[in-house]
Design a protein around this motif. Structure first.
Motif, PDB file in Angstrom:
ATOM      1  N   SER A  67      24.492  12.436  50.954  1.00 12.63           N
ATOM      2  CA  SER A  67      25.004  11.402  50.061  1.00 12.63           C
ATOM      3  C   SER A  67      24.082  10.198  50.041  1.00 12.63           C
ATOM      4  O   SER A  67      23.167  10.071  50.865  1.00 12.63           O
ATOM      5  CB  SER A  67      26.390  10.954  50.538  1.00 12.63           C
ATOM      6  OG  SER A  67      26.301  10.337  51.819  1.00 12.63           O
ATOM      7  N   ALA A 120      33.480  -2.790  51.899  1.00 13.41           N
ATOM      8  CA  ALA A 120      33.211  -1.352  51.903  1.00 13.41           C
ATOM      9  C   ALA A 120      32.125  -1.011  50.896  1.00 13.41           C
ATOM     10  O   ALA A 120      32.016  -1.635  49.837  1.00 13.41           O
ATOM     11  CB  ALA A 120      34.492  -0.592  51.575  1.00 13.41           C
ATOM     12  N   GLN A 121      31.316  -0.024  51.219  1.00 18.51           N
ATOM     13  CA  GLN A 121      30.232   0.406  50.347  1.00 18.51           C
ATOM     14  C   GLN A 121      30.641   1.688  49.629  1.00 18.51           C
ATOM     15  O   GLN A 121      31.435   2.476  50.131  1.00 18.51           O
ATOM     16  CB  GLN A 121      28.961   0.632  51.164  1.00 18.51           C
ATOM     17  CG  GLN A 121      28.529  -0.570  51.989  1.00 18.51           C
ATOM     18  CD  GLN A 121      28.211  -1.784  51.150  1.00 18.51           C
ATOM     19  OE1 GLN A 121      27.778  -1.676  50.017  1.00 18.51           O
ATOM     20  NE2 GLN A 121      28.429  -2.961  51.721  1.00 18.51           N
ATOM     21  N   THR A 122      30.054   1.888  48.477  1.00 23.40           N
ATOM     22  CA  THR A 122      30.332   3.086  47.692  1.00 23.40           C
ATOM     23  C   THR A 122      29.466   4.240  48.186  1.00 23.40           C
ATOM     24  O   THR A 122      28.242   4.113  48.262  1.00 23.40           O
ATOM     25  CB  THR A 122      30.038   2.834  46.202  1.00 23.40           C
ATOM     26  OG1 THR A 122      30.829   1.732  45.756  1.00 23.40           O
ATOM     27  CG2 THR A 122      30.366   4.066  45.371  1.00 23.40           C
ATOM     28  N   VAL A 123      30.096   5.352  48.524  1.00 25.17           N
ATOM     29  CA  VAL A 123      29.376   6.548  48.973  1.00 25.17           C
ATOM     30  C   VAL A 123      29.446   7.586  47.861  1.00 25.17           C
ATOM     31  O   VAL A 123      30.523   7.917  47.368  1.00 25.17           O
ATOM     32  CB  VAL A 123      29.993   7.119  50.268  1.00 25.17           C
ATOM     33  CG1 VAL A 123      29.244   8.380  50.699  1.00 25.17           C
ATOM     34  CG2 VAL A 123      29.957   6.070  51.375  1.00 25.17           C
ATOM     35  N   ILE A 124      28.278   8.104  47.468  1.00 24.22           N
ATOM     36  CA  ILE A 124      28.202   9.068  46.373  1.00 24.22           C
ATOM     37  C   ILE A 124      27.554  10.359  46.876  1.00 24.22           C
ATOM     38  O   ILE A 124      26.374  10.358  47.247  1.00 24.22           O
ATOM     39  CB  ILE A 124      27.371   8.507  45.203  1.00 24.22           C
ATOM     40  CG1 ILE A 124      27.967   7.178  44.717  1.00 24.22           C
ATOM     41  CG2 ILE A 124      27.298   9.516  44.059  1.00 24.22           C
ATOM     42  CD1 ILE A 124      27.116   6.484  43.685  1.00 24.22           C
ATOM     43  N   THR A 150      24.611   5.888  49.952  1.00 23.24           N
ATOM     44  CA  THR A 150      25.549   4.780  50.051  1.00 23.24           C
ATOM     45  C   THR A 150      24.924   3.591  49.344  1.00 23.24           C
ATOM     46  O   THR A 150      23.790   3.215  49.621  1.00 23.24           O
ATOM     47  CB  THR A 150      25.852   4.432  51.517  1.00 23.24           C
ATOM     48  OG1 THR A 150      26.400   5.583  52.166  1.00 23.24           O
ATOM     49  CG2 THR A 150      26.847   3.287  51.606  1.00 23.24           C
ATOM     50  N   VAL A 151      25.685   2.996  48.433  1.00 22.40           N
ATOM     51  CA  VAL A 151      25.168   1.916  47.589  1.00 22.40           C
ATOM     52  C   VAL A 151      25.400   0.564  48.253  1.00 22.40           C
ATOM     53  O   VAL A 151      26.525   0.241  48.645  1.00 22.40           O
ATOM     54  CB  VAL A 151      25.849   1.924  46.208  1.00 22.40           C
ATOM     55  CG1 VAL A 151      25.200   0.890  45.286  1.00 22.40           C
ATOM     56  CG2 VAL A 151      25.800   3.316  45.586  1.00 22.40           C
ATOM     57  N   THR A 178      18.703  -3.725  44.911  1.00 21.06           N
ATOM     58  CA  THR A 178      19.802  -2.780  45.116  1.00 21.06           C
ATOM     59  C   THR A 178      19.306  -1.641  45.998  1.00 21.06           C
ATOM     60  O   THR A 178      18.204  -1.134  45.802  1.00 21.06           O
ATOM     61  CB  THR A 178      20.295  -2.215  43.777  1.00 21.06           C
ATOM     62  OG1 THR A 178      20.693  -3.306  42.938  1.00 21.06           O
ATOM     63  CG2 THR A 178      21.476  -1.276  43.971  1.00 21.06           C
ATOM     64  N   GLU A 228      24.021   2.166  35.330  1.00 22.72           N
ATOM     65  CA  GLU A 228      25.289   1.869  36.007  1.00 22.72           C
ATOM     66  C   GLU A 228      25.145   0.722  37.005  1.00 22.72           C
ATOM     67  O   GLU A 228      26.071  -0.056  37.226  1.00 22.72           O
ATOM     68  CB  GLU A 228      25.764   3.141  36.720  1.00 22.72           C
ATOM     69  CG  GLU A 228      27.084   3.062  37.393  1.00 22.72           C
ATOM     70  CD  GLU A 228      27.480   4.395  38.019  1.00 22.72           C
ATOM     71  OE1 GLU A 228      28.159   4.383  39.054  1.00 22.72           O
ATOM     72  OE2 GLU A 228      27.105   5.455  37.455  1.00 22.72           O
ATOM     73  N   TRP A 229      23.946   0.629  37.615  1.00 26.06           N
ATOM     74  CA  TRP A 229      23.684  -0.415  38.609  1.00 26.06           C
ATOM     75  C   TRP A 229      22.731  -1.486  38.086  1.00 26.06           C
ATOM     76  O   TRP A 229      22.229  -2.290  38.864  1.00 26.06           O
ATOM     77  CB  TRP A 229      23.126   0.208  39.885  1.00 26.06           C
ATOM     78  CG  TRP A 229      24.069   1.169  40.542  1.00 26.06           C
ATOM     79  CD1 TRP A 229      25.263   0.860  41.128  1.00 26.06           C
ATOM     80  CD2 TRP A 229      23.921   2.589  40.683  1.00 26.06           C
ATOM     81  NE1 TRP A 229      25.859   2.002  41.631  1.00 26.06           N
ATOM     82  CE2 TRP A 229      25.051   3.082  41.370  1.00 26.06           C
ATOM     83  CE3 TRP A 229      22.927   3.501  40.315  1.00 26.06           C
ATOM     84  CZ2 TRP A 229      25.231   4.426  41.677  1.00 26.06           C
ATOM     85  CZ3 TRP A 229      23.098   4.849  40.608  1.00 26.06           C
ATOM     86  CH2 TRP A 229      24.237   5.302  41.280  1.00 26.06           C
TER      87      TRP A 229
END
Length: 293
Positions: free
Chosen positions: A59, A23-27, A61-62, A105, A144-145
């Motif tokens: 949003s 799963a990917q992070t959605v911000i 997505t990372v 990234t 953060e990344w």
């Protein structure tokens, strides 16, 4: 029976674990929803096959590369779709996987669509605002990344290329007095990647401090080959680094090259990787100093 039930439970846990791992992070770009449209942030998106639309809570997505490959470079991707939908898989997920394979990234942007059914949004207001906000959010949270704030690019496909044009060439400085610290960050990309970008919002002039550019399209693309040539010339006039690949055939929407039976189109992403390598975007600063000295 108990053994079977236990086996089923273990299988479910393993499947869920696999799903979570992938799963990917959605911000969301704004925690409380887009300004002026906060009451619509919980409306569900619509997605089917290759597309996503009905976007009211924009949003990013990372997509993070493997830790042993990450090099600190980053790209925000704006998929195309005519501002009616987003070609999310072929022009979002697929390029993200490609970039991850070379240590970059990725943040895939879901921006608001000015031509979606009954859309309350305007392309040059709301999609533009989403592009600015995405760049500022990524830069403000770069630590953060583990991202180098001097190696953050912006990529657009088709209509997404119009978003890139709207935000790359002017008004990129943040507001130092903004209450939201994200809005204080600079939105200017360090480089741009334009893949058959739409013809609207092309800058009349490219300034000498414009971000270096990689441009790609097919000559038989009636929509978008000429605007790319015009952008190339404006880059040349400004004496800003630019590389263009204009393929003889491929038409529009060749994505990452896998949907065409043309060797040149199949391999265009490698030309992008070469350009990024030659431009030192794939090298951490400490390694770059070794190369230059």
């Amino acid at each position: 029976m108990k053994t079977l039930n236990l086996y089923c439970k273990v299988l479910v846990v393993l499947l869920l674990s696999t799903f979570v791992a992938k799963a990917q992070t959605v911000i969301p770009l704004w925690p409380k929803g887009a300004p002026g449209f906060e009451n619509r942030r919980n409306e569900p998106e619509q997605a089917k096959d290759y597309w996503v639309k009905n976007i009211h809570n924009p949003s990013i997505t990372v997509f993070a590369p493997p830790a042993d490959k990450a090099n600190g470079a980053a790209v925000v991707i704006c998929p195309g779709g005519g501002h009616r939908l987003l070609v999310y898989n072929a022009e979002g997920v697929a390029p993200a996987k490609f970039f991850n394979s070379i240590g970059v990234t990725v943040f895939v942007l879901k921006y608001r669509l000015g031509r979606d059914t009954l859309s309350p949004y305007k392309i040059d207001v709301h999609a533009k605002a989403d592009g600015y906000r995405a760049m500022r959010l990524v830069r403000s949270r770069a630590a953060e990344w583990a991202i180098d704030t001097n190696r953050i690019g912006l990529m657009g496909f088709s209509a997404g290329g119009e978003v890139v044009d709207m935000i790359s060439f002017k008004d990129t400085k943040g507001d130092p007095k903004a209450a939201d610290p994200i809005d204080r960050a600079n939105a200017k990309p360090n480089f741009i990647i334009q893949v058959y970008p739409g013809p609207s919002y092309l800058p009349d002039v490219v300034s000498a401090d414009a971000p270096p550019a990689f441009l790609v399209a097919a000559n038989d693309d009636v929509c978008c080959s000429l605007p790319l040539i015009q952008l190339l010339q404006r880059y040349r006039d400004a004496k800003v680094p630019v590389e263009m690949h204009m393929y003889a055939r491929g038409d529009h929407a060749f994505n990452m090259g896998t949907n065409r039976k043309l060797k040149s189109i199949n391999n265009w992403p490698q030309r992008l990787a070469d350009w990024m390598e030659d431009s030192h975007y794939l090298q951490p600063e400490k390694d770059l100093k070794k190369v230059l000295h």
